[in-house]
Design a protein around this motif. Structure first.
Motif, PDB file in Angstrom:
ATOM      1  N   ARG A   1      -2.077  16.101  -6.885  1.00  0.00           N
ATOM      2  CA  ARG A   1      -2.006  15.738  -5.456  1.00  0.00           C
ATOM      3  C   ARG A   1      -0.802  14.835  -5.168  1.00  0.00           C
ATOM      4  NH1 ARG A   1      -8.116  14.793  -5.528  1.00  0.00           N
ATOM      5  NH2 ARG A   1      -7.663  12.568  -5.382  1.00  0.00           N
ATOM      6  N   LYS A   2       0.305  15.193  -5.789  1.00  0.00           N
ATOM      7  CA  LYS A   2       1.500  14.355  -5.676  1.00  0.00           C
ATOM      8  C   LYS A   2       2.146  14.473  -4.301  1.00  0.00           C
ATOM      9  CE  LYS A   2       4.636  11.618  -7.123  1.00  0.00           C
ATOM     10  NZ  LYS A   2       4.324  10.202  -7.202  1.00  0.00           N
ATOM     11  N   GLY A   3       1.919  15.606  -3.646  1.00  0.00           N
ATOM     12  CA  GLY A   3       2.473  15.758  -2.293  1.00  0.00           C
ATOM     13  C   GLY A   3       3.940  16.133  -2.286  1.00  0.00           C
TER      14      GLY A   3
ATOM     15  N   ASN B   1       7.382  -2.727  -3.244  1.00  0.00           N
ATOM     16  CA  ASN B   1       6.144  -2.000  -2.958  1.00  0.00           C
ATOM     17  C   ASN B   1       6.198  -0.603  -3.575  1.00  0.00           C
ATOM     18  OD1 ASN B   1       3.588  -1.975  -1.712  1.00  0.00           O
ATOM     19  ND2 ASN B   1       4.391  -0.587  -0.169  1.00  0.00           N
ATOM     20  N   GLU B   2       5.007  -0.030  -3.841  1.00  0.00           N
ATOM     21  CA  GLU B   2       4.950   1.291  -4.485  1.00  0.00           C
ATOM     22  C   GLU B   2       5.861   2.287  -3.784  1.00  0.00           C
ATOM     23  OE1 GLU B   2       2.152  -0.356  -3.479  1.00  0.00           O
ATOM     24  OE2 GLU B   2       0.452   0.099  -4.790  1.00  0.00           O
ATOM     25  N   THR B   3       5.838   2.225  -2.457  1.00  0.00           N
ATOM     26  CA  THR B   3       6.768   3.037  -1.690  1.00  0.00           C
ATOM     27  C   THR B   3       7.336   2.136  -0.592  1.00  0.00           C
ATOM     28  OG1 THR B   3       7.037   5.056  -0.423  1.00  0.00           O
ATOM     29  CG2 THR B   3       4.916   4.015  -0.240  1.00  0.00           C
TER      30      THR B   3
ATOM     31  N   LEU C   1      10.975   5.440  -3.034  1.00  0.00           N
ATOM     32  CA  LEU C   1      10.598   6.374  -1.967  1.00  0.00           C
ATOM     33  C   LEU C   1       9.776   7.508  -2.542  1.00  0.00           C
ATOM     34  CD1 LEU C   1      13.934   6.779   0.037  1.00  0.00           C
ATOM     35  CD2 LEU C   1      11.931   5.451   0.714  1.00  0.00           C
ATOM     36  N   LYS C   2       8.982   8.135  -1.690  1.00  0.00           N
ATOM     37  CA  LYS C   2       8.295   9.366  -2.091  1.00  0.00           C
ATOM     38  C   LYS C   2       9.240  10.532  -1.820  1.00  0.00           C
ATOM     39  CE  LYS C   2       4.124  10.679  -1.974  1.00  0.00           C
ATOM     40  NZ  LYS C   2       2.810  11.165  -1.589  1.00  0.00           N
ATOM     41  N   GLY C   3       9.123  11.565  -2.645  1.00  0.00           N
ATOM     42  CA  GLY C   3      10.052  12.688  -2.536  1.00  0.00           C
ATOM     43  C   GLY C   3       9.867  13.527  -1.289  1.00  0.00           C
TER      44      GLY C   3
ATOM     45  N   GLY D   1       0.779  -1.224   0.000  1.00  0.00           N
ATOM     46  CA  GLY D   1       0.000   0.000   0.000  1.00  0.00           C
ATOM     47  C   GLY D   1       0.809   1.272   0.000  1.00  0.00           C
ATOM     48  N   CYS D   2       0.075   2.368  -0.110  1.00  0.00           N
ATOM     49  CA  CYS D   2       0.701   3.688  -0.175  1.00  0.00           C
ATOM     50  C   CYS D   2      -0.214   4.683   0.526  1.00  0.00           C
ATOM     51  CB  CYS D   2       0.891   4.082  -1.636  1.00  0.00           C
ATOM     52  SG  CYS D   2       1.549   5.745  -1.815  1.00  0.00           S
ATOM     53  N   ILE D   3       0.407   5.681   1.152  1.00  0.00           N
ATOM     54  CA  ILE D   3      -0.414   6.686   1.836  1.00  0.00           C
ATOM     55  C   ILE D   3      -0.730   7.857   0.909  1.00  0.00           C
ATOM     56  CG2 ILE D   3       0.342   6.154   4.182  1.00  0.00           C
ATOM     57  CD1 ILE D   3       2.366   8.472   3.882  1.00  0.00           C
ATOM     58  N   GLY D   4      -0.229   7.794  -0.329  1.00  0.00           N
ATOM     59  CA  GLY D   4      -0.457   8.886  -1.275  1.00  0.00           C
ATOM     60  C   GLY D   4      -1.891   8.896  -1.790  1.00  0.00           C
ATOM     61  N   ASN D   5      -2.210   9.988  -2.466  1.00  0.00           N
ATOM     62  CA  ASN D   5      -3.576  10.156  -2.961  1.00  0.00           C
ATOM     63  C   ASN D   5      -3.531  10.801  -4.342  1.00  0.00           C
ATOM     64  OD1 ASN D   5      -6.341  10.179  -2.873  1.00  0.00           O
ATOM     65  ND2 ASN D   5      -6.457  12.174  -1.843  1.00  0.00           N
ATOM     66  N   CYS D   6      -2.586  10.370  -5.157  1.00  0.00           N
ATOM     67  CA  CYS D   6      -2.382  11.017  -6.455  1.00  0.00           C
ATOM     68  C   CYS D   6      -3.586  10.772  -7.368  1.00  0.00           C
ATOM     69  CB  CYS D   6      -1.111  10.483  -7.106  1.00  0.00           C
ATOM     70  SG  CYS D   6       0.327  10.655  -6.046  1.00  0.00           S
ATOM     71  N   THR D   7      -3.919  11.779  -8.152  1.00  0.00           N
ATOM     72  CA  THR D   7      -5.150  11.705  -8.952  1.00  0.00           C
ATOM     73  C   THR D   7      -5.077  10.679 -10.072  1.00  0.00           C
ATOM     74  OG1 THR D   7      -4.306  13.440 -10.378  1.00  0.00           O
ATOM     75  CG2 THR D   7      -5.758  14.134  -8.584  1.00  0.00           C
ATOM     76  N   PHE D   8      -3.856  10.314 -10.471  1.00  0.00           N
ATOM     77  CA  PHE D   8      -3.696   9.409 -11.611  1.00  0.00           C
ATOM     78  C   PHE D   8      -3.454   7.973 -11.175  1.00  0.00           C
ATOM     79  CE2 PHE D   8       0.326  11.094 -10.276  1.00  0.00           C
ATOM     80  CZ  PHE D   8       1.117   9.970 -10.189  1.00  0.00           C
ATOM     81  N   CYS D   9      -3.390   7.751  -9.855  1.00  0.00           N
ATOM     82  CA  CYS D   9      -2.926   6.449  -9.363  1.00  0.00           C
ATOM     83  C   CYS D   9      -4.004   5.751  -8.544  1.00  0.00           C
ATOM     84  CB  CYS D   9      -1.676   6.657  -8.507  1.00  0.00           C
ATOM     85  SG  CYS D   9      -1.041   5.128  -7.804  1.00  0.00           S
ATOM     86  N   PHE D  10      -4.006   4.442  -8.667  1.00  0.00           N
ATOM     87  CA  PHE D  10      -4.867   3.630  -7.816  1.00  0.00           C
ATOM     88  C   PHE D  10      -3.946   2.628  -7.141  1.00  0.00           C
ATOM     89  CE2 PHE D  10      -7.719  -0.019  -7.084  1.00  0.00           C
ATOM     90  CZ  PHE D  10      -8.667   0.623  -6.312  1.00  0.00           C
ATOM     91  N   PRO D  11      -3.351   3.034  -5.991  1.00  0.00           N
ATOM     92  CA  PRO D  11      -2.409   2.105  -5.366  1.00  0.00           C
ATOM     93  C   PRO D  11      -3.100   0.795  -5.025  1.00  0.00           C
ATOM     94  CG  PRO D  11      -2.886   3.953  -3.895  1.00  0.00           C
ATOM     95  CD  PRO D  11      -3.573   4.239  -5.190  1.00  0.00           C
ATOM     96  N   LEU D  12      -2.334  -0.283  -5.014  1.00  0.00           N
ATOM     97  CA  LEU D  12      -2.938  -1.592  -4.770  1.00  0.00           C
ATOM     98  C   LEU D  12      -3.756  -1.577  -3.491  1.00  0.00           C
ATOM     99  CD1 LEU D  12      -0.171  -4.127  -5.802  1.00  0.00           C
ATOM    100  CD2 LEU D  12      -2.167  -3.362  -7.061  1.00  0.00           C
TER     101      LEU D  12
HETATM  102  S1  SF4 Z   1       1.671   7.579  -7.463  1.00  0.00           S
HETATM  103 FE1  SF4 Z   1       2.961   6.719  -5.901  1.00  0.00          FE
HETATM  104  S2  SF4 Z   1       2.745   8.146  -4.204  1.00  0.00           S
HETATM  105 FE2  SF4 Z   1       1.014   8.533  -5.548  1.00  0.00          FE
HETATM  106  S3  SF4 Z   1      -0.618   7.232  -4.742  1.00  0.00           S
HETATM  107 FE3  SF4 Z   1       0.419   6.092  -6.330  1.00  0.00          FE
HETATM  108  S4  SF4 Z   1       1.914   4.841  -5.288  1.00  0.00           S
HETATM  109 FE4  SF4 Z   1       1.283   6.462  -3.887  1.00  0.00          FE
END
Ligand code: SF4
Length: 730
Positions: free
Chosen positions: A300-302, A234-236, A264-266, A190-201
């Motif tokens: 919402r890349k953070g 893992n994604e991160t 890693l996330k930036g 999993g990932c704690i991100g909330n990016c608009t283009f991503c659907f983390p597992l």
């Molecule tokens: S792009 Fe990366 S940081 Fe953003 S939600 Fe997806 S896995 Fe998380």
């Protein structure tokens, strides 16, 4: 209890979700059969005979087409219950899944634990409808779902993925030989991100028990002692410093000592980088996505561009290599933003290994908006094509164009459909050209193909390639550099000529193979994209290559152009074009014939196998003057008296050099030579004392054997093989 049949979709990586499910089934002593349909045929007879308790598959939404075809096929064979699981079930409406795949049950969320219970009840013909996370149709066909399902707490879960039956050789290579394997470790989910283009597992990050992960790594080293190291997949990999500290301390204590890489996330605490480095991490991957803060905010890349630069700097200081991912065509992006991202990468020398176009994935915010805006008119058709849309190779080879020049995927950016792809390709070309200069092997020797890795200074040898741009993989740091043979003789002269001649010309490119691709993805000779008119190719179902039409030779007469550049052409193409009335002076070779000759020689010398292409005798004779310093008046003897050596001799004579004699194992030669030089047996050749004996055959093996024979039979003779004479460094 009957077995459960589990099939994995076609994947580029190992089927990690299925590997966990198999481990759980094993733990609960539930019999199963796993098949990878790329290797194993569908057990149709067994399915027809009703040998399975149920048949299941699962994975990501990109496998939509596979699920559709697989379930349709098995449904036609029997009425065994069908089950779908994996992330695909969480991002698509259940109605659509049931109607499209005809499955009987859908597992929402992580299937481990619940799946074993489900199968046990199914076997006992007990009710399953109270199981959390299960969806099914009731007897009236109404979809029912126990949607509330708690995340599996993998920090308390004692199972590691079951790889042994998942065709490990396919994914990990052979245990004895694979020195390049970076063994995938799924140490978290999993990932704690909330990016608009991503659907983390999985939303939210959970790490597995560290001791279990270390145990899995130790077992991997036992199974693959020659492997390079590990990839934390893992994604991160870590979202907090303390998580990294815990893992790194345990890894150091374990004594495994293999290098590893992670993601890693930036926006992470940068102190983490030194912690990772101290535990053997050599490489970190980070999603940069854009070089514009407004776009990053909108997605919402953070992170901000400042954070990206600070991350690269801190990683560099810690001695960790960083690579990034970039995405073009994001919501709100204009042409200026796309160019700005390329500027950001180039000006800061940010090395990125993954470039893609935005793809609207189900479950993401951009997918929802695309649906609302009517950009996806036929959802099923869109989902069926998703696998092809995922093919990010398109950014590198122009395949995205396919049949039409128009951009044929969903465009959520502000750039017009007709411009988006060429704008992106133009910026990719700038980035590729910059990388070619910046991240190239240092102190490269084109004769041996060796140089220093620009990232870690290790020695790297590039594979022999007939193409002028070559990727150089460093087995030490796992980074990929480039080599541009146009910087080295003999191609440097060709590059100078092409740069001078092609300036401001309208260019037709002959072919659309690797050489044509290189021309389009790099600016090698100061040629702008707009100078290319079209590509000439044989019959093809495609109409465009990059943004240019593909035409046949017959169409050339209808086009306005200045030169035809032979990129991926056969040796007689020039003659064929001339015979059609195309003036010789308008036809240019991208690669001169000497280049192919040279490659052929190098290939022979390096592999010791038969030459792919014998050295052109004319070329050899000319080159011998330079390589061996042969000059008029030198005493030259050729061996054997075969067609090839005779041709070399004739060329040498044309250059004013005298061929004194031939040496051949057949008395008097083989009737092929009619010149004035005598043909001698090796035992008769002693009187040629002081002459330079040159062994010339089209086959390197025959050449070497004859050289050894002559050296043994004529003491002090020092014969030379033609290839070695031409390329003494090999
Ligand atoms: S792009 Fe990366 S940081 Fe953003 S939600 Fe997806 S896995 Fe998380």
């Amino acid at each position: 209890m009957k077995k459960v049949l589990i099939a994995s979709p076609k994947l580029s990586g190992p089927p990690v979700g299925i590997a966990y499910v198999l481990a759980d089934l094993k733990k609960h002593h539930i019999p199963y059969e796993y098949i990878d349909l790329e290797f194993t045929p569908l057990p149709e007879e067994a399915i027809r005979a009703g040998e399975y308790l149920c048949i299941g598959s699962g994975g990501m939404v990109g496998s939509w087409k596979f699920f559709h075809e697989f379930f349709a096929k098995v449904k036609g064979l029997s009425d065994t219950p069908l089950i779908l699981g994996g992330p695909v079930t969480s991002c698509i409406q259940l109605e659509l899944i049931f109607s499209q795949f005809g499955v009987d049950y859908i597992f929402l969320g992580e299937a481990e634990k619940r799946f074993a219970e489900f199968l046990t009840r199914l076997d006992r013909q007990e009710d399953v409808t109270d199981l959390p996370g299960l969806a099914w149709r009731n007897s009236d066909g109404v979809i029912m779902a126990n949607r509330h399902v708690r995340r599996l707490d993998i920090s308390k879960y004692d199972v590691s993925p079951e790889w042994t039956e998942v065709h490990v050789e396919r994914h990990f290579g052979s245990a004895s030989a694979n020195h390049n394997l970076d063994y995938p470790i799924y140490h978290a989910r999993g990932c704690i991100g909330n990016c608009t283009f991503c659907f983390p597992l999985y939303h939210g990050f959970t790490a597995r028990k560290t001791e279990l992960v270390i145990l899995e790594m130790q077992k991997a080293v036992e199974a693959y002692p020659h492997m390079w190291g590990f990839s934390l997949m893992n994604e991160t990999s870590f979202v907090r410093l303390d998580q990294a500290v815990e893992f790194c301390e345990a890894y150091k204590l374990s004594g495994i000592g293999k290098p590893w890489n992670c993601c890693l996330k930036g926006n992470i605490d940068l102190q983490i980088l030194q912690v990772l480095k101290d535990a053997g991490c050599v490489h970190v991957f980070m999603g940069i996505e854009s070089g514009n803060d407004d776009i990053l905010k909108r997605m919402r890349k953070g992170i901000t561009t400042k954070m990206v630069l600070e991350f690269y700097k801190a990683a560099n200081l810690a001695g960790i290599l960083t690579t990034g991912a970039i995405m073009f065509g994001s919501e709100g992006e204009t042409e200026k933003h796309i160019q700005g991202t390329a500027d950001f990468i180039i000006e800061n020398d940010l090395y990125c290994t993954f470039f893609s176009m935005v793809t609207a994935y189900p479950g993401t915010a951009i997918y929802q908006r695309a649906l609302r805006r009517g950009l996806i008119s036929d959802e099923v058709a869109y989902l069926s094509n998703l696998e092809e849309l995922q093919c990010e190779q398109g950014l590198h080879n122009g395949l995205l164009y396919g049949k039409t020049k128009n951009y044929d995927r969903i465009n959520v950016s502000e750039v017009d459909d007709s411009r988006l792809y060429s704008v992106v390709m133009q910026q990719m070309r700038r980035i590729n050209t910059h990388y070619l200069e910046k991240f190239t092997l240092q102190n490269f020797d084109p004769d041996t193909g060796s140089g220093e890795c620009p990232f870690c200074a290790s020695q790297v040898k590039v594979p022999l390639s007939p193409f002028p741009l070559v990727k150089a993989f460093c087995s030490q740091c796992r980074m990929i550099a480039s080599v541009n043979y146009f910087q080295y003789s003999p191609l440097s002269r060709q590059a100078e000529m092409l740069s001078a001649v092609l300036r401001d010309k309208n260019i037709v490119v002959y072919g659309r193979g690797e050489n044509a691709r290189i021309l389009r993805t790099h600016n090698l000779f100061g040629v702008e994209q707009g100078q290319y008119v079209c590509h000439v190719d044989g019959p093809t179902k495609d109409h465009y290559y990059f943004e240019n039409p593909i035409v046949s030779i017959g169409d050339l007469g209808k086009l306005k152009y200045d030169v035809i550049l032979l990129a991926d052409a056969v040796p007689w193409t020039r003659k064929m074009l001339s015979s059609r009335g195309i003036p010789e002076e308008t036809i240019l070779d991208l690669l001169p014939p000497e280049w192919m000759q040279r490659i052929s020689c190098l290939y022979s010398a390096q592999t010791g196998t038969l030459q792919l292409l014998p050295v052109d005798p004319g070329f050899a004779a000319h080159a011998l003057g330079g390589a061996c310093g042969l000059k008029s008046g030198d005493r030259i003897v050729l061996a054997p008296a075969g067609r090839y050596a005779i041709s070399v001799a004739e060329n040498l004579e044309e250059l004013g050099l005298d061929v004194l004699a031939f040496i051949d194992n057949a008395k008097g030669g083989r009737g092929l030579y009619h010149g004035k030089a005598p043909i001698l047996l090796p035992m008769e050749a002693g009187e040629l004392d002081g002459a330079q004996i040159l062994v010339a055959t089209p086959s390197i093996r025959a050449m070497q054997e004859l050289r050894m024979q002559i050296a043994a039979e004529i003491p002090g003779s020092s014969p030379i093989c033609l290839v070695e004479a031409l390329f003494p460094k090999i």
